[in-house]
Design an enzyme around this catalytic site. Structure first.
Site, short mmCIF file in Angstrom:
data_model
loop_
_atom_site.label_atom_id
_atom_site.label_comp_id
_atom_site.label_asym_id
_atom_site.label_seq_id
_atom_site.Cartn_x
_atom_site.Cartn_y
_atom_site.Cartn_z
N SER A 292 0.85 -1.19 0.00
CA SER A 292 0.00 0.00 0.00
C SER A 292 0.88 1.24 0.00
CB SER A 292 -0.85 -0.01 1.27
OG SER A 292 -1.38 1.28 1.50
N SER A 293 0.33 2.34 -0.52
CA SER A 293 1.10 3.59 -0.52
C SER A 293 1.30 4.14 0.90
CB SER A 293 0.39 4.64 -1.38
OG SER A 293 -0.92 4.85 -0.93
N CYS A 294 0.57 3.61 1.89
CA CYS A 294 0.74 4.14 3.25
C CYS A 294 1.99 3.61 3.94
CB CYS A 294 -0.49 3.88 4.10
SG CYS A 294 -0.69 2.17 4.52
N TYR B 90 -1.12 -0.88 10.07
CA TYR B 90 -1.29 -1.48 8.73
C TYR B 90 0.01 -1.32 7.92
CZ TYR B 90 -3.37 -2.17 4.08
OH TYR B 90 -3.67 -2.62 2.81
N LYS C 120 2.47 -4.17 6.24
CA LYS C 120 2.75 -4.20 4.80
C LYS C 120 4.25 -4.08 4.52
CE LYS C 120 -1.23 -5.03 3.06
NZ LYS C 120 -1.41 -6.31 2.34
N HIS D 98 -13.18 3.27 2.55
CA HIS D 98 -12.35 4.38 2.07
C HIS D 98 -13.25 5.52 1.59
CE1 HIS D 98 -9.32 1.09 1.80
NE2 HIS D 98 -8.55 2.06 2.26
O1 GFB Z 1 -9.89 6.86 1.95
P1 GFB Z 1 -9.44 7.20 3.33
O2 GFB Z 1 -10.22 6.63 4.44
O3 GFB Z 1 -7.95 6.74 3.49
O4 GFB Z 1 -9.48 8.80 3.51
P2 GFB Z 1 -6.47 7.34 3.46
C1 GFB Z 1 -8.93 9.67 2.57
C2 GFB Z 1 -9.29 11.10 2.94
O5 GFB Z 1 -10.69 11.28 2.69
C3 GFB Z 1 -9.06 11.49 4.39
C4 GFB Z 1 -11.30 11.94 3.79
O6 GFB Z 1 -8.56 12.82 4.43
C5 GFB Z 1 -10.48 11.46 4.99
O7 GFB Z 1 -10.64 12.31 6.09
N1 GFB Z 1 -12.73 11.62 3.84
C6 GFB Z 1 -13.73 12.50 3.62
C7 GFB Z 1 -13.29 10.43 4.11
N2 GFB Z 1 -14.93 11.93 3.79
C8 GFB Z 1 -14.69 10.63 4.08
C9 GFB Z 1 -15.55 9.53 4.36
O8 GFB Z 1 -16.77 9.61 4.37
N3 GFB Z 1 -14.94 8.32 4.60
C10 GFB Z 1 -13.57 8.19 4.58
N4 GFB Z 1 -13.04 6.97 4.82
N5 GFB Z 1 -12.74 9.24 4.37
C11 GFB Z 1 -5.91 4.89 3.89
C12 GFB Z 1 -5.13 4.15 4.93
O9 GFB Z 1 -5.67 6.20 4.14
O10 GFB Z 1 -5.47 4.61 2.59
C13 GFB Z 1 -5.00 2.73 4.61
O11 GFB Z 1 -5.72 4.36 6.19
C14 GFB Z 1 -4.66 2.47 3.17
O12 GFB Z 1 -4.02 2.22 5.44
C15 GFB Z 1 -5.48 3.30 2.22
O13 GFB Z 1 -3.30 2.70 2.94
C16 GFB Z 1 -5.02 3.17 0.78
O14 GFB Z 1 -6.02 7.56 2.06
O15 GFB Z 1 -6.34 8.52 4.36
#
Ligand code: GFB
Length: 312
Positions: free
Chosen positions: A108-110, A137, A141, A180
């Site tokens: 993952s990119s994280c 996580y 990874k 996500h």
């Molecule tokens: O997709 P996301 O949960 O993962 O959140 P990450 C991306 C951005 O979208 C964050 C915003 O800045 C969230 O605050 N966001 C806005 C939301 N509205 C929403 C919503 O309704 N739901 C969610 N989930 N986010 C993940 C990692 O990070 O990326 C994992 O936690 C993994 O480990 C994955 O690597 C690819 O991009 O922040």
């Protein structure tokens, strides 16, 4: 990779695994080995070893993982660390013991530092602190890609690792708390439109930048890597090379879903890492690049999402 080769897709019911199955089948690979969690529990070392001993796959795509969005990563920290470590260790070790010709591990990119220079190059790994919300996580990874690297170094096996950017598409998780951002917002806009609501809540500030890749492109890229990228002790980024702010993503989803109301930003929710754009020059040099733009990929996903709702 011969079309008759026995190919094990671990995690075949997930977002990535199911896209891999579609892509492999459409490219003529007919000997796929697929097992549900009830059939082979990847957290169970003995079950995994017995499965590899009995089936002896030629190729392994390791797409099984416990995954989720920023909130799920931050809430189920122990599970994200434990389950992903166990899956990686059990499958990679068994693949080595049972002479798998080639294995591709999905990271993952994280895995990269929170404040990494952008775009993120493969050599930026372990040059700084991780984003705290998904550190467990990311550590699991990183352990997985290091298993591939070091089993290669010690035993000479052809185990490679790809680090995908944020993904979306058919069979994504649309749970509002744990998914996500892209599927979560798609569902929120869809339901707000159906209920005639005037606002949709977007977590965080909307300023973080993310790169999104359509999962069918990823699957095509993974098959390309399995066929053309042999182990050189290096893992490889896979992404589109394009980024969008969460606010602009929300506006695009709002338009494609057809929601007429306004966005409200909830600053009590985490933003996560501020920016995460992959440097994909190594992949482009190999001769592969993603082809589905964000608008097209979202439209495809939304068609599928609506069909699921109708069927349900
Ligand atoms: O997709 P996301 O949960 O993962 O959140 P990450 C991306 C951005 O979208 C964050 C915003 O800045 C969230 O605050 N966001 C806005 C939301 N509205 C929403 C919503 O309704 N739901 C969610 N989930 N986010 C993940 C990692 O990070 O990326 C994992 O936690 C993994 O480990 C994955 O690597 C690819 O991009 O922040």
């Amino acid at each position: 990779m011969d079309t008759q080769a026995k190919i094990y897709v671990a995690g075949h019911r997930g977002l990535v695994g199911s896209a891999l199955v579609r892509a492999l089948q459409s490219q003529g690979y007919g000997n796929l080995l697929l097992r549900t969690r009830d059939q082979v529990d990847l957290l169970n070392q003995v079950a995994v070893a017995d499965f590899f001993a009995a089936e002896k796959p030629d190729y392994v795509f390791l797409a099984a993982a416990k995954v989720g969005g920023v909130q799920a990563n931050n809430t189920y920290r122990a599970e994200f660390l434990y389950e992903n470590l166990m899956i990686a260790a059990n499958v990679i070790h068994s693949a080595y013991q049972h002479d798998v010709s080639k294995l591709l591990f999905l990271g993952s990119s994280c895995i990269y530092p929170k404040l990494c220079p952008q775009p993120i190059r493969e050599q930026d790994l372990l040059t700084g602190f991780l984003e705290p919300t998904n550190e467990p996580y990311a550590i699991a990874k990183i352990a997985g890609l290091k298993l591939c690297e070091n089993y290669h170094r010690q035993y000479g096996v052809n185990f490679i690792a790809a680090m995908p950017t944020n993904l979306y598409g058919i069979n994504d998780n649309f749970d509002l708390a744990n998914s996500h951002v892209l599927p979560a917002l798609m569902r929120k806009f869809h339901e707000a439109k159906q209920r005639g609501e005037s606002t949709v809540t977007v977590w965080g500030t909307g300023t973080p930048l993310r790169e999104f890749m359509y999962v069918d492109d990823l699957a095509d890229g993974l098959i390309f890597l399995m066929r053309h990228y042999d182990h050189t002790a290096d893992f490889i980024n896979i992404g589109t090379g394009e980024e969008v702010s969460i606010q602009d993503l929300a506006l695009l989803l709002k338009e494609l879903v057809g929601f007429q109301g306004d966005l409200v930003f909830d600053g009590s929710k985490p933003d996560g890492t501020p920016r995460k754009l992959m440097d994909v020059s190594r992949l482009h040099q190999l001769g592969w690049q993603a082809k589905t733009d964000l608008r097209t990929g979202i439209a495809e996903t939304y068609r599928w999402f609506q069909q699921q709702h109708r069927d349900a």
